[in-house]
Every structure is written in C-alpha cells, then in structure tokens.
Enzyme design. Structure first.
Site, PDB file in Angstrom:
ATOM      1  N   HIS A  13       4.443   0.554   1.620  1.00  0.00           N
ATOM      2  CA  HIS A  13       4.605  -0.729   2.303  1.00  0.00           C
ATOM      3  C   HIS A  13       4.620  -1.826   1.252  1.00  0.00           C
ATOM      4  O   HIS A  13       3.712  -1.905   0.421  1.00  0.00           O
ATOM      5  CB  HIS A  13       3.448  -0.935   3.287  1.00  0.00           C
ATOM      6  CG  HIS A  13       3.318  -2.345   3.742  1.00  0.00           C
ATOM      7  ND1 HIS A  13       4.343  -3.026   4.350  1.00  0.00           N
ATOM      8  CD2 HIS A  13       2.297  -3.233   3.644  1.00  0.00           C
ATOM      9  CE1 HIS A  13       3.954  -4.255   4.633  1.00  0.00           C
ATOM     10  NE2 HIS A  13       2.714  -4.412   4.198  1.00  0.00           N
TER      11      HIS A  13
ATOM     12  N   SER B  39      -6.702   0.882   3.026  1.00  0.00           N
ATOM     13  CA  SER B  39      -5.643  -0.082   3.342  1.00  0.00           C
ATOM     14  C   SER B  39      -5.661  -0.404   4.835  1.00  0.00           C
ATOM     15  O   SER B  39      -5.843   0.497   5.664  1.00  0.00           O
ATOM     16  CB  SER B  39      -4.300   0.547   2.972  1.00  0.00           C
ATOM     17  OG  SER B  39      -3.278  -0.072   3.711  1.00  0.00           O
TER      18      SER B  39
ATOM     19  N   HIS C 183       6.204  -6.057  -0.035  1.00  0.00           N
ATOM     20  CA  HIS C 183       6.564  -7.422   0.378  1.00  0.00           C
ATOM     21  C   HIS C 183       7.649  -7.994  -0.545  1.00  0.00           C
ATOM     22  O   HIS C 183       7.434  -9.048  -1.142  1.00  0.00           O
ATOM     23  CB  HIS C 183       5.346  -8.349   0.299  1.00  0.00           C
ATOM     24  CG  HIS C 183       4.218  -8.028   1.220  1.00  0.00           C
ATOM     25  ND1 HIS C 183       3.061  -8.764   1.245  1.00  0.00           N
ATOM     26  CD2 HIS C 183       4.064  -7.075   2.165  1.00  0.00           C
ATOM     27  CE1 HIS C 183       2.230  -8.277   2.155  1.00  0.00           C
ATOM     28  NE2 HIS C 183       2.813  -7.233   2.720  1.00  0.00           N
TER      29      HIS C 183
ATOM     30  N   ASN D   9       0.837  -1.203   0.000  1.00  0.00           N
ATOM     31  CA  ASN D   9       0.000   0.000   0.000  1.00  0.00           C
ATOM     32  C   ASN D   9       0.868   1.247   0.000  1.00  0.00           C
ATOM     33  O   ASN D   9       2.050   1.197   0.358  1.00  0.00           O
ATOM     34  CB  ASN D   9      -1.001  -0.014   1.169  1.00  0.00           C
ATOM     35  CG  ASN D   9      -0.435  -0.654   2.400  1.00  0.00           C
ATOM     36  OD1 ASN D   9       0.445  -0.087   3.028  1.00  0.00           O
ATOM     37  ND2 ASN D   9      -0.889  -1.851   2.741  1.00  0.00           N
TER      38      ASN D   9
ATOM     39  N   GLU E 231      -3.297  -0.897   6.641  1.00  0.00           N
ATOM     40  CA  GLU E 231      -2.173  -0.224   7.314  1.00  0.00           C
ATOM     41  C   GLU E 231      -2.359   1.298   7.307  1.00  0.00           C
ATOM     42  O   GLU E 231      -1.402   2.046   7.438  1.00  0.00           O
ATOM     43  CB  GLU E 231      -0.843  -0.597   6.649  1.00  0.00           C
ATOM     44  CG  GLU E 231      -0.572  -2.086   6.504  1.00  0.00           C
ATOM     45  CD  GLU E 231      -0.419  -2.846   7.820  1.00  0.00           C
ATOM     46  OE1 GLU E 231      -0.491  -2.198   8.891  1.00  0.00           O
ATOM     47  OE2 GLU E 231      -0.258  -4.071   7.777  1.00  0.00           O
TER      48      GLU E 231
HETATM   49 ZN   LIG Z   1       1.703  -6.157   4.132  1.00  0.00          ZN
END
Ligand SMILES: [Zn+2]
Length: 214
Positions: free
Chosen positions: A92, A71, A94, A26, A73
């Site tokens: 953010h 999101s 991964h 996000n 987050e």
């Molecule tokens: Zn995540």
C-alpha cells in the site's frame, strides 16, 4: 528466505522509489511454505525497523509472532491474501500521480503498453471509507477483484503481485501510467487501449516476452 528482512528492505525500497513519504505505506509478504503473512508495524521508520518489529500472522489472521502494533491496514492485507491465492505480496503506497486519480475518484484505464501487459484493462477505485477501517479493507478487496491494483479514494494505491519484486513492477508501472495519462489529458484526449489488445498483450507478457525459460 528471511521474510522479516525482506519486508524491511522492501519498505526502504518503497521509500527510495518515492512511492510514499515518511512512515506511510505498508507491506505484507506471504511465505509459500507456511502461508504465514509478514507485515510491517504501524508508523515506524523503515530505516530503524529491525526484524523484531515485523509481525507474523497465519492465513486466518491470528498473530503468530511480534509485539508491535501492526499496520492499520493489516486486515486489508490479510483479506487480500485470503481472496487471492495467486498473490504473494501486497503493498500500500501514496505516490503522487496515482493519488491524483484516487482524489478524482477516477478508474485508470490501460493507456500504456506496459500497463496493459502487467496490470490489465483498468485499475478501479474502491468505495470511499476512512483509512484503517474494515469497511475500506472490504471495499478494496472487492474493487481489486482479479486485477493487480486498486485505488483508495483520497488516499493512495494497493498493488499486489506473485512476489514483492512483481509488486514493485506493478506499483511503478501504475504510477508512470497515471503520470502519462494526467499529462496527456492536459493537452488532448488520450487513446485508451482496446480490451482485445490488452488481452493479447497480457498473453504476450505471460508467455513470449523476455528470454526463453530454461
Ligand atoms: Zn495509506
């Protein structure tokens, strides 16, 4: 500047650069004039996102515009913007190699000169909490401190920058440093760049690198 479109375009760029898979990851971007924070919706494919899907919050976290669920987050993003007025965007992700260190719960030291120049002495791991919780958001803000990135244990990274282009640089440099550090550790003991040299390189990157400013 169309910040809603910039968030969507940045989401697709994050996917293209393989910094995340599927709908994970996000982004938030702060508009300097208003302090409004534009943030991605929860669990939507960036390819099909439209401007109406982007949410807008004020600096205190009150919803200004948007009807989607944000999101998970969201609070992490808003609290990072509040804690770091020098930051204009938060991402953010991964990515594989950064996540290896997040899984090991290892801080990442400065092992490449570009890491030293753009990120600094190290990237810390935040204390482990479940994704999307206020506890994780608080821990990530604390571990970020005055750095440019933080690792979320068993999860991924959060990178910050003065604008979204800067955040992409930070995220890409962190991912490459993690890949190099991992590979170097497979065959020997990597040399970590001394703190004093990191400080000198940060000054160089901020003042002398590149073409003279007109
Ligand atoms: Zn995540």
């Amino acid at each position: 500047m169309d910040y809603k479109q910039l968030v969507i375009d940045s989401g697709m760029e994050m996917f293209r650069r393989k910094l995340t898979v599927s709908t994970w990851g996000n982004i938030s971007i702060r508009e300097p004039e208003t302090g409004y924070i534009y943030i991605t919706p929860s669990g939507m494919d960036y390819e099909t996102c439209t401007r109406d899907d982007i949410l807008v919050y004020d600096k205190d976290g009150n919803l200004v515009e948007g009807y989607r669920k944000p999101s998970i987050e969201k609070n992490m993003h808003i609290w990072m913007h509040q804690a770091r007025p020098d930051v204009g965007a938060v991402m953010h992700t991964h990515p594989i190699y950064s996540t290896i260190f997040a899984v090991l719960n290892w801080d990442v030291p400065a092992v490449t000169e570009e890491f030293a120049q753009i990120i600094g002495k190290k990237v810390r791991c935040a204390e482990y909490f479940l994704p999307g919780t206020d506890e994780l958001a608080r821990a990530a803000v604390k571990a970020l401190s005055d750095s440019m990135a933080v690792l979320c244990v068993n999860h991924g990274t959060v990178c910050v920058g003065r604008d979204i282009q800067h955040v992409f640089n930070v995220s890409t440099v962190l991912e490459k440093a993690c890949q190099v550090y991992y590979m170097a550790k497979c065959i020997g003991e990597p040399k970590i760049i001394a703190d004093k040299d990191v400080e000198d390189m940060m000054v160089f990157a901020a003042t002398l690198y590149g073409q003279p400013k007109k």
